[in-house]
Design a protein around this motif. Sequence first.
Motif, PDB file in Angstrom:
ATOM      1  N   SER A  95      36.022  39.338  43.365  1.00 22.85           N
ATOM      2  CA  SER A  95      35.364  38.316  42.949  1.00 22.85           C
ATOM      3  C   SER A  95      33.790  39.081  42.183  1.00 22.85           C
ATOM      4  O   SER A  95      33.728  38.685  40.990  1.00 22.85           O
ATOM      5  N   LEU A  96      33.963  40.871  42.673  1.00 23.54           N
ATOM      6  CA  LEU A  96      32.915  41.320  41.720  1.00 23.54           C
ATOM      7  C   LEU A  96      33.711  41.637  40.705  1.00 23.54           C
ATOM      8  O   LEU A  96      32.921  42.158  39.404  1.00 23.54           O
ATOM      9  N   MET A  97      35.043  41.971  40.523  1.00 31.64           N
ATOM     10  CA  MET A  97      35.406  42.125  39.041  1.00 31.64           C
ATOM     11  C   MET A  97      35.160  40.772  37.969  1.00 31.64           C
ATOM     12  O   MET A  97      35.674  40.957  36.715  1.00 31.64           O
ATOM     13  N   ALA A  98      35.491  40.066  38.776  1.00 33.91           N
ATOM     14  CA  ALA A  98      35.939  39.057  38.081  1.00 33.91           C
ATOM     15  C   ALA A  98      34.212  37.778  38.084  1.00 33.91           C
ATOM     16  O   ALA A  98      34.061  37.840  36.186  1.00 33.91           O
ATOM     17  N   GLN A  99      33.336  38.933  37.932  1.00 33.12           N
ATOM     18  CA  GLN A  99      31.990  38.451  37.662  1.00 33.12           C
ATOM     19  C   GLN A  99      31.750  39.525  36.733  1.00 33.12           C
ATOM     20  O   GLN A  99      30.975  38.863  34.939  1.00 33.12           O
ATOM     21  N   TYR A 100      32.296  40.678  36.201  1.00 32.64           N
ATOM     22  CA  TYR A 100      32.225  41.280  35.285  1.00 32.64           C
ATOM     23  C   TYR A 100      32.882  41.059  34.196  1.00 32.64           C
ATOM     24  O   TYR A 100      32.575  40.781  32.630  1.00 32.64           O
ATOM     25  N   LEU A 101      34.471  40.368  34.784  1.00 32.52           N
ATOM     26  CA  LEU A 101      34.959  40.256  33.394  1.00 32.52           C
ATOM     27  C   LEU A 101      34.382  38.442  32.542  1.00 32.52           C
ATOM     28  O   LEU A 101      34.357  38.403  31.261  1.00 32.52           O
ATOM     29  N   LYS A 102      33.802  37.741  33.080  1.00 33.85           N
ATOM     30  CA  LYS A 102      32.782  36.514  33.419  1.00 33.85           C
ATOM     31  C   LYS A 102      32.251  36.990  32.090  1.00 33.85           C
ATOM     32  O   LYS A 102      32.388  36.109  31.002  1.00 33.85           O
ATOM     33  N   LYS A 103      31.512  38.255  32.468  1.00 29.35           N
ATOM     34  CA  LYS A 103      30.603  38.202  31.300  1.00 29.35           C
ATOM     35  C   LYS A 103      31.163  39.232  29.656  1.00 29.35           C
ATOM     36  O   LYS A 103      29.971  39.052  28.638  1.00 29.35           O
ATOM     37  N   ASN A 104      31.587  39.938  30.821  1.00 29.52           N
ATOM     38  CA  ASN A 104      31.889  41.137  29.038  1.00 29.52           C
ATOM     39  C   ASN A 104      33.902  40.464  28.084  1.00 29.52           C
ATOM     40  O   ASN A 104      34.205  41.062  27.873  1.00 29.52           O
ATOM     41  N   ASN A 105      34.270  39.783  29.878  1.00 31.45           N
ATOM     42  CA  ASN A 105      35.989  40.232  28.881  1.00 31.45           C
ATOM     43  C   ASN A 105      36.214  38.953  29.330  1.00 31.45           C
ATOM     44  O   ASN A 105      37.470  38.805  30.368  1.00 31.45           O
ATOM     45  N   PRO A 106      35.604  37.302  28.660  1.00 28.35           N
ATOM     46  CA  PRO A 106      36.084  36.102  29.217  1.00 28.35           C
ATOM     47  C   PRO A 106      37.063  34.889  29.528  1.00 28.35           C
ATOM     48  O   PRO A 106      37.665  34.518  29.943  1.00 28.35           O
ATOM     49  N   THR A 107      38.540  35.944  29.279  1.00 26.54           N
ATOM     50  CA  THR A 107      39.897  35.698  29.088  1.00 26.54           C
ATOM     51  C   THR A 107      41.462  35.841  29.132  1.00 26.54           C
ATOM     52  O   THR A 107      41.320  36.063  29.435  1.00 26.54           O
ATOM     53  N   ALA A 108      40.200  37.829  29.793  1.00 24.59           N
ATOM     54  CA  ALA A 108      41.530  37.992  31.225  1.00 24.59           C
ATOM     55  C   ALA A 108      41.239  36.994  32.355  1.00 24.59           C
ATOM     56  O   ALA A 108      40.860  36.050  32.637  1.00 24.59           O
ATOM     57  N   LYS A 109      41.788  37.170  33.023  1.00 23.89           N
ATOM     58  CA  LYS A 109      42.794  36.961  34.459  1.00 23.89           C
ATOM     59  C   LYS A 109      42.768  37.807  35.183  1.00 23.89           C
ATOM     60  O   LYS A 109      43.692  39.145  34.748  1.00 23.89           O
ATOM     61  N   ILE A 110      42.259  37.621  36.593  1.00 22.73           N
ATOM     62  CA  ILE A 110      43.286  39.059  37.982  1.00 22.73           C
ATOM     63  C   ILE A 110      44.205  37.980  38.710  1.00 22.73           C
ATOM     64  O   ILE A 110      43.612  36.814  39.121  1.00 22.73           O
ATOM     65  N   ILE A 111      44.981  38.802  39.090  1.00 19.05           N
ATOM     66  CA  ILE A 111      46.214  38.408  39.496  1.00 19.05           C
ATOM     67  C   ILE A 111      45.921  38.656  41.273  1.00 19.05           C
ATOM     68  O   ILE A 111      46.048  40.675  40.774  1.00 19.05           O
ATOM     69  N   ILE A 112      46.160  38.819  41.732  1.00 22.11           N
ATOM     70  CA  ILE A 112      45.988  39.053  43.674  1.00 22.11           C
ATOM     71  C   ILE A 112      47.424  39.171  44.013  1.00 22.11           C
ATOM     72  O   ILE A 112      47.684  38.080  44.382  1.00 22.11           O
TER      73      ILE A 112
END
Length: 424
Positions: free
Chosen positions: A199-216
């Motif tokens: 969740s918190l990595m997603a918050q960071y990426l949303k602000k700084n790297n919005p086209t990135a993705k996270i796969i768990i």
Amino acid sequence: MSKIGRREALVLSSSLVTSPFLAASARASEGAHVVIVGGGFGGAAAARTLRRISPEVRVTLITDVKEFSTCPFSNLVIASERPLESITFGFDKIAASGVDVIVGRVIALDPVGKCLTLEDGQTLTYDRVILSPGVSLKYGDVPGYSEAASTAMPHAWKAGHQTLLLRDQLAAMRQGGTVLMSVPNNPYRCPPGPYERASLMAQYLKKNNPTAKIIIIDGKDTFSKQALFTEAWESLYPGLITHVPFADNGGVLRVDPDAMEIATAFENFEGDVVNIIPPQRAPDFVLEAGLGGGGEWCSIDQFTFESVEAPGVHVIGDAAIVGDMPKSGFSASVQGGVCAHVVAALLSGQTPDLGVLLNTCYSFVSTNYGISVAGVYRINEEGRLKSVAGTGGTSPTGAPLSIREAEANHAQSWYKNLTSFLFG
């Protein structure tokens, strides 16, 4: 026992570590020596409490680090929302309270001779010992993974250098890159921790790297606070986080640090940043002393926390099986306070009187969005710490954002109050 609701449990848990858990008040034997192994939440709570209630007892705390960085709130560091220094604490105030603090690593325990051996060759004898040694990471259970490989694929499941490594890799990731997370099956330290991290990595990426993705890539099909996390992900980070349950990945077959790849039974995943959280167990010296009874976790008398394998040895926190209580920092701190009272009573020849134990676990979905679960536990007729029916509970789904913001604020206050008590 009167009914304790979730809200009352949250309030009670904020001060539980400092409360007089037990009725026994007689002083322990003059000159008794209690050694506590582990300077985290459990060990610090045990040392602080025992020193306060039995000042005539000699208390020694052995910690393998000069400064302790907490796993709680470390995900905020990974997301560049806090500096590591803000979650790192020394032991000066514990030492100033009269506790002998030794920085060293325990490599052997002799329960018969009541002796501990440190890596530097030093030995210590004790009347009773309280072990709160945390966990050992089972690198070898993930084919291709190793301690050396954790430089390329950090675990960050022990806070400190690994936390900064994962933070820096996330910040340096290319635009539109992929973060992979591998999560083990239960049991492991902090069950909701991986999903807070995502969740918190997603918050960071949303602000700084919005086209990135996270796969768990999960080693199980369901997880702690799942409904709350998925509700929040759909609202805050739509399309950014993908959770692949065990039923859809079939288990991790191997990892390749050079290719930054995770191979599963059904699919191979490639990432730019790869966070491998390996399976865990009690530390080597604990199992080598026979406290696991042939298993990987310590079985204890859940009334006294005394090992069923070794009289005079008490085990708390992540290394032990403590009934229904989860492996969390706050659980360890509560157990440390209770165990200190138990040990004081036993040293003075009394029978300890155990009441209820509480746990509260907060998770951040963003810095302003908190969720929580609270539990109340009591020894049942079979001697097991069981959740008390009708008590505790989880944050409700569908709550307004004002409630989520309030829970995030509560989490900040909880952390500040608890660490201030433990580390001064």
